[in-house]
Design an enzyme around this catalytic site. Sequence first.
Site, PDB file in Angstrom:
ATOM      1  N   GLU A 239       0.842  -1.198   0.000  1.00 36.17           N
ATOM      2  CA  GLU A 239       0.000   0.000   0.000  1.00 36.17           C
ATOM      3  C   GLU A 239       0.874   1.243   0.000  1.00 36.17           C
ATOM      4  O   GLU A 239       1.792   1.379   0.817  1.00 36.17           O
ATOM      5  CB  GLU A 239      -0.918   0.023   1.220  1.00 36.17           C
ATOM      6  CG  GLU A 239      -1.812   1.255   1.266  1.00 36.17           C
ATOM      7  CD  GLU A 239      -2.730   1.302   2.473  1.00 36.17           C
ATOM      8  OE1 GLU A 239      -3.403   2.339   2.666  1.00 36.17           O
ATOM      9  OE2 GLU A 239      -2.771   0.308   3.228  1.00 36.17           O
ATOM     10  N   ASN A 294      -4.829   4.647  -1.731  1.00 36.22           N
ATOM     11  CA  ASN A 294      -6.059   5.034  -1.039  1.00 36.22           C
ATOM     12  C   ASN A 294      -6.580   6.350  -1.607  1.00 36.22           C
ATOM     13  O   ASN A 294      -5.823   7.307  -1.770  1.00 36.22           O
ATOM     14  CB  ASN A 294      -5.792   5.187   0.459  1.00 36.22           C
ATOM     15  CG  ASN A 294      -7.066   5.161   1.277  1.00 36.22           C
ATOM     16  OD1 ASN A 294      -7.874   6.058   1.173  1.00 36.22           O
ATOM     17  ND2 ASN A 294      -7.224   4.132   2.094  1.00 36.22           N
ATOM     18  N   ASP A 356     -11.682  -0.089   2.034  1.00 34.47           N
ATOM     19  CA  ASP A 356     -10.712   0.029   3.121  1.00 34.47           C
ATOM     20  C   ASP A 356     -11.407   0.263   4.465  1.00 34.47           C
ATOM     21  O   ASP A 356     -12.511   0.813   4.517  1.00 34.47           O
ATOM     22  CB  ASP A 356      -9.758   1.188   2.817  1.00 34.47           C
ATOM     23  CG  ASP A 356      -8.514   1.161   3.683  1.00 34.47           C
ATOM     24  OD1 ASP A 356      -8.228   0.110   4.265  1.00 34.47           O
ATOM     25  OD2 ASP A 356      -7.831   2.199   3.765  1.00 34.47           O
ATOM     26  N   GLU A 413      -5.995  -5.875   8.318  1.00 33.22           N
ATOM     27  CA  GLU A 413      -5.076  -4.757   8.567  1.00 33.22           C
ATOM     28  C   GLU A 413      -4.586  -4.775  10.015  1.00 33.22           C
ATOM     29  O   GLU A 413      -5.251  -5.301  10.900  1.00 33.22           O
ATOM     30  CB  GLU A 413      -5.771  -3.429   8.287  1.00 33.22           C
ATOM     31  CG  GLU A 413      -6.174  -3.209   6.846  1.00 33.22           C
ATOM     32  CD  GLU A 413      -6.770  -1.827   6.629  1.00 33.22           C
ATOM     33  OE1 GLU A 413      -6.098  -0.986   6.001  1.00 33.22           O
ATOM     34  OE2 GLU A 413      -7.900  -1.586   7.082  1.00 33.22           O
TER      35      GLU A 413
END
Length: 471
Positions: A239, A294, A356, A413
């Site tokens: 990420e 993101n 997310d 996560e």
Amino acid sequence: PFESRGGQGLSSVGSHVTCISLRDVTARRLYETKLEEMTRIDDLTGLLTRRGLIDAMAATGRGFSVFAIDLHRFGHLNEMLGREKGDGVLQAVAARLRRHAGIDGLTARLAGDVLCFATPGIEGEDALADSAADLLALFDTPFGIDGIKIELNARIGACSGSDNLGHPGKWVEAAELALLDAKRVGGSGWRAYDPASTLRRARSRLLEAELRTGLDQGQFFLLFQPQVSLTSGRLAGAEALLRWQHPTLGMISPAEFISISEANGFICDLGQFMFREACKAATSWPSHVSVAVNISPVQFLRGDLLSDIRAALAASGLAPHRLHVEITESIFVERSEELFSKLDALRDLGVTIALDDFGTGYSSLSYISSLPLDKLKIDQSFVREMVSDPATQSIVQAVMTLAHGLGLKVVGEGVENALQSEMLAAMGCEEGQGYLFGRPQSARQIQALSAAHSLLSGGHDVSLGALAQAG
């Protein structure tokens, strides 16, 4: 000398003449007096103006406790009732405030719907709270305007003014700064002036002014946090995380500059930068390693997102499926057709779409079935608590079952220890992300990490300890 038409002198007496002109300037003086009065007295409410209040406090030579009062949603009230009745409301509030002030207190109108009350004396914290509560109580009784009962809420910023804060103008400014904090509270409420809050606002203004310069001068850069397959142990993706190294302030927290850039719209420029740099970096990684970016809700709704992604993919040559676009649940506050059309357009580009921080926002378990998603990322708060809380463990298992039933991959996560990783893997979670597998690192380090993972695994299962050491 005076002369006749023929040039003959008429008299030798008096060789100079003095002319006196008289003009009545009474009207002008009255006009100037009126102008001066208008700078000190508000024409609509009869209260002091900002200048009038400051001069009145300065003239006493004493300290004052100052309260800036905002009429909550007054603009909306004005739109509903019309300006004439809105003015009537202001006049009614001003009259009630003037009665509350009595002989010693001062009242003023600082702006359209912001009034002010100043009382002599420097009040301590408790007395300031009592005075603010008394002012809020003024709004407990509705205001009657032409037979209509109107209820108002107020927010108040308070400050005890003294020489330590400077001249009286600074006292008013301090109360207005406190009012900004009070406005962040829903409904009625008050806040006292906090110098630390003022420093934070000053820092925010500085950062906001230097965002563009920072981007142009290369102060922004990307780090990447590994995402690891929980079954094979190989690096599956990373990420992209934006960082800002300011030349004098040092490393600026994303929590600080992201909120500023979202407020002023600069997040769209930062997002464009992230797509470009992330896609470029991923081209140096193995073909099975993806890169996730993101998207801010502001960027999603206001920016030219599709064009930015197309440009980044075209410039880098990255295969679209290797770009994972992560959206947060906050974009679902307004469930419009535009939202779904943008998501469908993203899917048509061939990129992978991930939701997310699932579980912290606005979407429900059933709602995600209508979204064109490929992956679901379980928020780190659930991963952290599931080890010790059976209820949270059940929630994670339910989310996993739902996601797999919809054909979605799941990423856990905030994985920080082997037990969390093992529990997620036992539930069928495909990937993990967190400090167990690696902290944010450079694109070159991600490339080396992928090679290390492949070497360690050699096509076989490997221990989490070995993967953690490689990360």
